[in-house]
Design a protein around this motif. Structure first.
Motif, PDB file in Angstrom:
ATOM      1  N   UNK A 188      64.182 110.823 -32.362  1.00  5.30           N
ATOM      2  CA  UNK A 188      64.680 111.571 -33.222  1.00  5.30           C
ATOM      3  C   UNK A 188      66.231 111.743 -33.194  1.00  5.30           C
ATOM      4  N   UNK A 189      66.826 111.920 -31.960  1.00  2.00           N
ATOM      5  CA  UNK A 189      68.062 112.343 -31.732  1.00  2.00           C
ATOM      6  C   UNK A 189      68.802 110.877 -32.179  1.00  2.00           C
ATOM      7  N   UNK A 190      68.190 109.635 -32.045  1.00  2.00           N
ATOM      8  CA  UNK A 190      68.940 108.339 -32.578  1.00  2.00           C
ATOM      9  C   UNK A 190      69.072 108.661 -34.092  1.00  2.00           C
ATOM     10  N   UNK A 191      67.915 108.779 -34.297  1.00  2.00           N
ATOM     11  CA  UNK A 191      67.942 109.000 -36.178  1.00  2.00           C
ATOM     12  C   UNK A 191      68.643 109.921 -36.559  1.00  2.00           C
ATOM     13  N   UNK A 192      69.103 110.998 -36.025  1.00  2.00           N
ATOM     14  CA  UNK A 192      70.116 111.905 -36.285  1.00  2.00           C
ATOM     15  C   UNK A 192      71.570 111.486 -36.417  1.00  2.00           C
ATOM     16  N   UNK A 193      71.791 110.812 -35.193  1.00  2.00           N
ATOM     17  CA  UNK A 193      73.211 110.153 -35.241  1.00  2.00           C
ATOM     18  C   UNK A 193      73.435 109.151 -36.121  1.00  2.00           C
ATOM     19  N   UNK A 194      72.258 108.252 -36.271  1.00  2.00           N
ATOM     20  CA  UNK A 194      72.655 107.322 -37.507  1.00  2.00           C
ATOM     21  C   UNK A 194      72.820 108.072 -38.859  1.00  2.00           C
ATOM     22  N   UNK A 195      72.042 108.950 -38.956  1.00  3.15           N
ATOM     23  CA  UNK A 195      72.210 109.790 -40.147  1.00  3.15           C
ATOM     24  C   UNK A 195      73.694 110.300 -40.495  1.00  3.15           C
ATOM     25  N   UNK A 196      74.201 110.686 -39.152  1.00  2.58           N
ATOM     26  CA  UNK A 196      75.599 111.319 -39.323  1.00  2.58           C
ATOM     27  C   UNK A 196      76.427 110.021 -39.571  1.00  2.58           C
ATOM     28  N   UNK A 197      76.351 108.919 -38.856  1.00  4.90           N
ATOM     29  CA  UNK A 197      77.078 107.752 -38.986  1.00  4.90           C
ATOM     30  C   UNK A 197      77.238 107.135 -40.386  1.00  4.90           C
ATOM     31  N   UNK A 198      75.809 107.296 -41.107  1.00  3.84           N
ATOM     32  CA  UNK A 198      75.600 106.955 -42.538  1.00  3.84           C
ATOM     33  C   UNK A 198      76.346 108.000 -43.460  1.00  3.84           C
ATOM     34  N   UNK A 199      76.303 109.043 -43.209  1.00 11.00           N
ATOM     35  CA  UNK A 199      76.885 109.895 -43.933  1.00 11.00           C
ATOM     36  C   UNK A 199      78.452 109.991 -43.838  1.00 11.00           C
ATOM     37  N   UNK A 200      78.997 109.727 -42.650  1.00 15.53           N
ATOM     38  CA  UNK A 200      80.386 109.422 -42.441  1.00 15.53           C
ATOM     39  C   UNK A 200      80.748 108.185 -43.453  1.00 15.53           C
ATOM     40  N   UNK A 201      80.118 107.110 -43.137  1.00 12.38           N
ATOM     41  CA  UNK A 201      80.386 106.074 -43.862  1.00 12.38           C
ATOM     42  C   UNK A 201      80.461 106.146 -45.234  1.00 12.38           C
ATOM     43  N   UNK A 202      79.619 106.869 -45.721  1.00  7.86           N
ATOM     44  CA  UNK A 202      79.199 106.999 -47.095  1.00  7.86           C
ATOM     45  C   UNK A 202      80.447 107.999 -47.792  1.00  7.86           C
ATOM     46  N   UNK A 203      80.807 108.894 -46.745  1.00  6.77           N
ATOM     47  CA  UNK A 203      81.938 109.680 -47.393  1.00  6.77           C
ATOM     48  C   UNK A 203      83.289 109.051 -47.333  1.00  6.77           C
ATOM     49  N   UNK A 204      83.356 108.025 -46.452  1.00 11.09           N
ATOM     50  CA  UNK A 204      84.541 107.102 -46.282  1.00 11.09           C
ATOM     51  C   UNK A 204      84.687 106.118 -47.442  1.00 11.09           C
TER      52      UNK A 204
END
Length: 204
Positions: A188-204
């Motif tokens: 769960x923690x890893x999935x949340x981190x990946x989700x944040x990374x993906x959201x940052x990448x999408x925003x960039x």
């Protein structure tokens, strides 16, 4: 992901409990029969909002039916150990016997045993047709085994080993449950981190 229907949890707690239910650690609400009490774990651990790793482990250990079964096996093995050692102990046996007869031979022997035979009992008619005679016998005996050829010692040793094996099996089950919870929680923690990374990448 949303929490399973019936669990009062949201966010990370719902996802963790969903993984735990899928792994078979804690039964879901739908698997409980009507009128069956829920496990103690949902009441022992607060489930609103996020749930800590320690609380998830406690929840899984308290609600796991396989661990309950293993614990019952440990108790049964401990009781069997005590029973197996009973052969060395002294046993006191008490017994009561009651009888009533009109059989001439039995009536005569019981009357003599009661030390109640009188001169009048020598009459032929009384000997051949005695009145119904009741007799009560109380016995108290003590049994102490002297030698059993090692049978009692072997049974006790076997029972102790079964008890030790049951305890090890229970401990192994606890470790497996904890391991599965840690894996689920880490996922769960890893999935949340990946989700944040993906959201940052999408925003960039």
């Amino acid at each position: 992901p949303g929490a399973p229907e019936g669990w009062p949890v949201t966010g990370k707690a719902g996802f963790i409990l969903a993984l735990i239910i899928v792994l078979g650690i804690v039964p879901g609400p739908g698997s409980m029969a009507a009128g069956t009490a829920r496990p103690e774990s949902p009441q022992a651990v607060p489930l609103e909002g996020e749930i800590s790793l320690e609380a998830a482990i406690v929840l899984a250990l308290q609600g796991n039916h396989h661990l309950r079964l293993a614990a019952a096996g440990v108790e049964a093995a401990a009781a069997a150990t005590q029973v197996s050692s009973a052969g060395r102990k002294r046993q006191i046996v008490c017994g009561e016997r009651a009888s009533a007869t009109t059989n001439p031979a039995l009536a005569l022997s019981q009357l003599l045993g009661q030390e109640g035979f009188t001169q009048a009992d020598f009459a032929v008619d009384s000997l051949n047709n005695p009145d119904a005679l009741s007799n009560f016998t109380t016995r108290v005996s003590i049994h102490q085994p002297l030698w059993a050829g090692g049978d009692t010692r072997s049974r006790s040793e076997a029972a102790r080993r079964v008890h030790a094996a049951a305890e090890l099996e229970h401990d192994q089950g606890r470790q497996e449950v904890v391991h599965q919870v840690v894996r689920s929680y880490s996922a769960v923690l890893l999935a949340e981190d990946r989700q944040q990374v993906a959201a940052s990448a999408l925003k960039t």
